[in-house]
Design a protein around this motif. Structure first.
Motif, PDB file in Angstrom:
ATOM      1  N   VAL A  30     -13.755   1.277   3.178  1.00  0.00           N
ATOM      2  CA  VAL A  30     -14.782   1.738   2.248  1.00  0.00           C
ATOM      3  C   VAL A  30     -14.212   1.900   0.845  1.00  0.00           C
ATOM      4  O   VAL A  30     -14.805   1.451  -0.134  1.00  0.00           O
ATOM      5  N   SER A  31     -13.060   2.532   0.729  1.00  0.00           N
ATOM      6  CA  SER A  31     -12.529   2.897  -0.582  1.00  0.00           C
ATOM      7  C   SER A  31     -11.956   1.724  -1.368  1.00  0.00           C
ATOM      8  O   SER A  31     -12.142   1.641  -2.586  1.00  0.00           O
ATOM      9  N   MET A  32     -11.252   0.822  -0.712  1.00  0.00           N
ATOM     10  CA  MET A  32     -10.581  -0.249  -1.447  1.00  0.00           C
ATOM     11  C   MET A  32     -11.543  -1.195  -2.173  1.00  0.00           C
ATOM     12  O   MET A  32     -11.298  -1.524  -3.336  1.00  0.00           O
ATOM     13  N   PRO A  33     -12.627  -1.646  -1.569  1.00  0.00           N
ATOM     14  CA  PRO A  33     -13.551  -2.478  -2.348  1.00  0.00           C
ATOM     15  C   PRO A  33     -14.158  -1.743  -3.538  1.00  0.00           C
ATOM     16  O   PRO A  33     -14.365  -2.328  -4.595  1.00  0.00           O
ATOM     17  N   LEU A  34     -14.436  -0.458  -3.360  1.00  0.00           N
ATOM     18  CA  LEU A  34     -14.990   0.311  -4.477  1.00  0.00           C
ATOM     19  C   LEU A  34     -13.967   0.480  -5.590  1.00  0.00           C
ATOM     20  O   LEU A  34     -14.304   0.374  -6.770  1.00  0.00           O
ATOM     21  N   LEU A  35     -12.716   0.734  -5.231  1.00  0.00           N
ATOM     22  CA  LEU A  35     -11.677   0.876  -6.250  1.00  0.00           C
ATOM     23  C   LEU A  35     -11.328  -0.456  -6.902  1.00  0.00           C
ATOM     24  O   LEU A  35     -10.909  -0.490  -8.059  1.00  0.00           O
ATOM     25  N   ALA A  36     -11.501  -1.552  -6.177  1.00  0.00           N
ATOM     26  CA  ALA A  36     -11.219  -2.867  -6.753  1.00  0.00           C
ATOM     27  C   ALA A  36     -12.213  -3.222  -7.858  1.00  0.00           C
ATOM     28  O   ALA A  36     -11.899  -4.018  -8.735  1.00  0.00           O
ATOM     29  N   LEU A  37     -13.384  -2.633  -7.812  1.00  0.00           N
ATOM     30  CA  LEU A  37     -14.372  -2.872  -8.863  1.00  0.00           C
ATOM     31  C   LEU A  37     -14.043  -2.136 -10.155  1.00  0.00           C
ATOM     32  O   LEU A  37     -14.567  -2.494 -11.209  1.00  0.00           O
ATOM     33  N   LEU A  38     -13.204  -1.129 -10.070  1.00  0.00           N
ATOM     34  CA  LEU A  38     -12.858  -0.324 -11.245  1.00  0.00           C
ATOM     35  C   LEU A  38     -11.661  -0.929 -11.975  1.00  0.00           C
ATOM     36  O   LEU A  38     -10.842  -1.616 -11.373  1.00  0.00           O
ATOM     37  N   ILE A  40      -8.632  -0.386 -12.660  1.00  0.00           N
ATOM     38  CA  ILE A  40      -7.319   0.202 -12.430  1.00  0.00           C
ATOM     39  C   ILE A  40      -6.481  -0.818 -11.660  1.00  0.00           C
ATOM     40  O   ILE A  40      -7.038  -1.647 -10.930  1.00  0.00           O
ATOM     41  N   PRO A  41      -5.151  -0.782 -11.819  1.00  0.00           N
ATOM     42  CA  PRO A  41      -4.303  -1.767 -11.127  1.00  0.00           C
ATOM     43  C   PRO A  41      -4.434  -1.660  -9.605  1.00  0.00           C
ATOM     44  O   PRO A  41      -4.648  -0.580  -9.053  1.00  0.00           O
ATOM     45  N   LEU A  42      -4.302  -2.792  -8.934  1.00  0.00           N
ATOM     46  CA  LEU A  42      -4.455  -2.838  -7.482  1.00  0.00           C
ATOM     47  C   LEU A  42      -3.374  -2.048  -6.770  1.00  0.00           C
ATOM     48  O   LEU A  42      -3.648  -1.355  -5.784  1.00  0.00           O
ATOM     49  N   HIS A  43      -2.131  -2.093  -7.270  1.00  0.00           N
ATOM     50  CA  HIS A  43      -1.060  -1.341  -6.604  1.00  0.00           C
ATOM     51  C   HIS A  43      -1.286   0.159  -6.744  1.00  0.00           C
ATOM     52  O   HIS A  43      -0.892   0.934  -5.873  1.00  0.00           O
ATOM     53  N   THR A  44      -1.930   0.594  -7.802  1.00  0.00           N
ATOM     54  CA  THR A  44      -2.282   2.008  -7.943  1.00  0.00           C
ATOM     55  C   THR A  44      -3.352   2.388  -6.927  1.00  0.00           C
ATOM     56  O   THR A  44      -3.294   3.468  -6.333  1.00  0.00           O
ATOM     57  N   SER A  45      -4.318   1.503  -6.721  1.00  0.00           N
ATOM     58  CA  SER A  45      -5.376   1.759  -5.735  1.00  0.00           C
ATOM     59  C   SER A  45      -4.817   1.858  -4.325  1.00  0.00           C
ATOM     60  O   SER A  45      -5.202   2.741  -3.560  1.00  0.00           O
ATOM     61  N   VAL A  46      -3.892   0.976  -3.988  1.00  0.00           N
ATOM     62  CA  VAL A  46      -3.293   0.985  -2.647  1.00  0.00           C
ATOM     63  C   VAL A  46      -2.506   2.271  -2.431  1.00  0.00           C
ATOM     64  O   VAL A  46      -2.605   2.906  -1.377  1.00  0.00           O
TER      65      VAL A  46
END
Length: 70
Positions: A30-38, A40-46
């Motif tokens: 749930v969270s990763m696709p939503l954060l990928a739209l923002l 912010i860098p992908l490694h920060t999201s992970v």
């Protein structure tokens, strides 16, 4: 980071944590696709999802340790 972006990040992480608390899995789904739209860098999201997952799991075990069957 703007306040709007912080609120959106917290909302995405909350949605994932709510999913994990209710069903036991699915936080990153749930969270990763939503954060990928923002923006912010992908490694920060992970890293953020990993830390949030560890925190939610720790709190779940801490609050319900009496109900664990050994």
């Amino acid at each position: 980071m703007t306040v709007t972006l912080m609120v959106l990040v917290v909302a995405a992480v909350f949605a994932g944590a709510l999913m994990r608390s209710m069903f036991g899995f699915g936080e990153a789904i749930v969270s990763m696709p939503l954060l990928a739209l923002l923006p912010i860098p992908l490694h920060t999201s992970v890293s953020l999802i990993g830390l949030a997952g560890l925190t939610v799991a720790s709190l779940t075990v801490f609050c319900g340790w009496r109900h664990i069957e050994r």
